[in-house]
Design an enzyme around this catalytic site. Structure first.
Site: not given
Length: 344
Positions: A117, A279, A299
């Site tokens: 990520c 994240h 996301n």
């Protein structure tokens, strides 16, 4: 027309909150809740500002995409906007609407079975800013594969990374183009698929100096595009909003909890479950919903997760640390291309 100057202050030491600097030992995923549907049923009476539902459950690799053990060393010098009092920020802002000529703003990426990520959200924001600063004249899809495989200072590849070094890598080494997994798009398409039934994390790919066969360039150095400057954004709601409003989406890290995996719509506020891990995501706007301020966020878990891949999270409270580790940068066109009449 007002002109805003970005100053990057070189600070000898940066204060990092202890809550972000420590090493976390995350509890294993609770075997009672093997699906997000089971999580949603558990928390149905707890959520007030958001709706929980059934998503594809992220693999364990996703939970450790951001490393915090060297955060104080990997944060960049902060950027300061001169004359910020002249900026009239709207109550609601969506980068997709302001810069509609930039299709990258609508793209939701999928990091596959890899804790990447940190690279995915950085490459996504870089793509947006490249288009925004060229006023839509140039579309370049920065790929995460180049950073993931070749930026050794960025962390540990599929086992997690750091935001600041990813942006500095863009400035120092440049980043090549790349499309989704198994695509023929760009120099380095993303190399990792979603998890199989075993959920085993993929290995970090090897660094390649050659583009994929059939691409219009062979050497990665011909394809790479560069940043001009990389910086952190102060942990301040107003300053983060100013940066997004003037220059485009930014990258942010936060702590996820078990309930976040079941998010479907509304403004997320943590209500249940253990901490899952760090994240990184892309902040691209803000607003107010039912009296609650929120950040609009992209996301990297695919379009099937959440609200077509997007979500909202409480704004102005540093909820889950969302405002503490924010980074961005500005592109450098003159290293490869010259745009007549464009000023930065």
């Amino acid at each position: 027309m007002n002109r805003f100057i970005l100053i990057v202050a070189a600070l000898a030491a940066l204060s990092v909150p202890a809550v972000l600097a420590q090493n976390y030992n995350f509890a294993p995923f609770n075997s009672r809740y093997r699906t997000t549907a089971s999580i949603a049923s558990q928390i149905r009476n707890l959520t007030r500002s958001w709706v929980a539902g059934n998503n594809t459950l992220p693999p364990a690799a996703y939970y450790k995409g951001v490393l915090y053990d060297r955060l104080g060393e990997t944060r960049l010098a902060p950027a300061i906007l001169v004359n910020p009092e002249d900026i009239a920020l709207p109550d609601t802002f969506d980068a997709r609407q302001k810069w509609s000529m930039c299709p990258s703003l609508n793209v939701i990426r999928n990091q596959g079975c890899c804790g990447s990520c940190w690279a995915i959200s950085a490459a996504s924001a870089m793509s947006d800013r490249w288009c925004i600063k060229s006023k839509g004249k140039e579309q370049f899809s920065f790929g995460a594969a180049d950073m993931l495989a070749c930026c050794h200072a960025c962390g540990d590849g599929c086992k997690g990374g750091y935001l600041g070094p990813a942006w500095q890598y863009w400035v120092n080494q440049g980043v090549s183009s790349g499309g989704p997994f198994r695509s023929r798009q760009g120099c380095h398409p993303y190399p990792i698929d979603v998890c199989d039934a075993s959920g085993e994390e993929a290995d970090t790919p090897k660094c390649s100096k050659k583009c994929q066969s059939g691409y219009n360039m062979t050497d990665v150095w011909q394809d790479r595009r560069y940043g001009r400057v990389a910086y952190s954004i102060p942990a301040d709601e107003q300053k983060i909003m100013e940066e997004i409003y003037l220059n485009g989406p930014v990258q942010a890290a936060f702590m996820t909890y078990q309930d976040f995996h079941a998010y479907k719509s509304g403004v997320y506020r943590h209500v249940w479950g253990h901490m899952a891990g760090g994240h990184a995501v892309k902040l691209m706007g803000w607003g107010v919903e039912n009296g609650m301020k929120y950040w609009l966020v992209a996301n990297s878990w695919g379009e099937d997760w959440g609200d077509n891949g997007f979500f909202k999270i409480v704004r102005g409270e540093n909820h889950c640390g969302i405002e503490k580790d924010v980074h961005a940068g500005l592109p450098s066109f003159n290293k490869h291309l010259e745009f007549e009449g464009i000023h930065f």
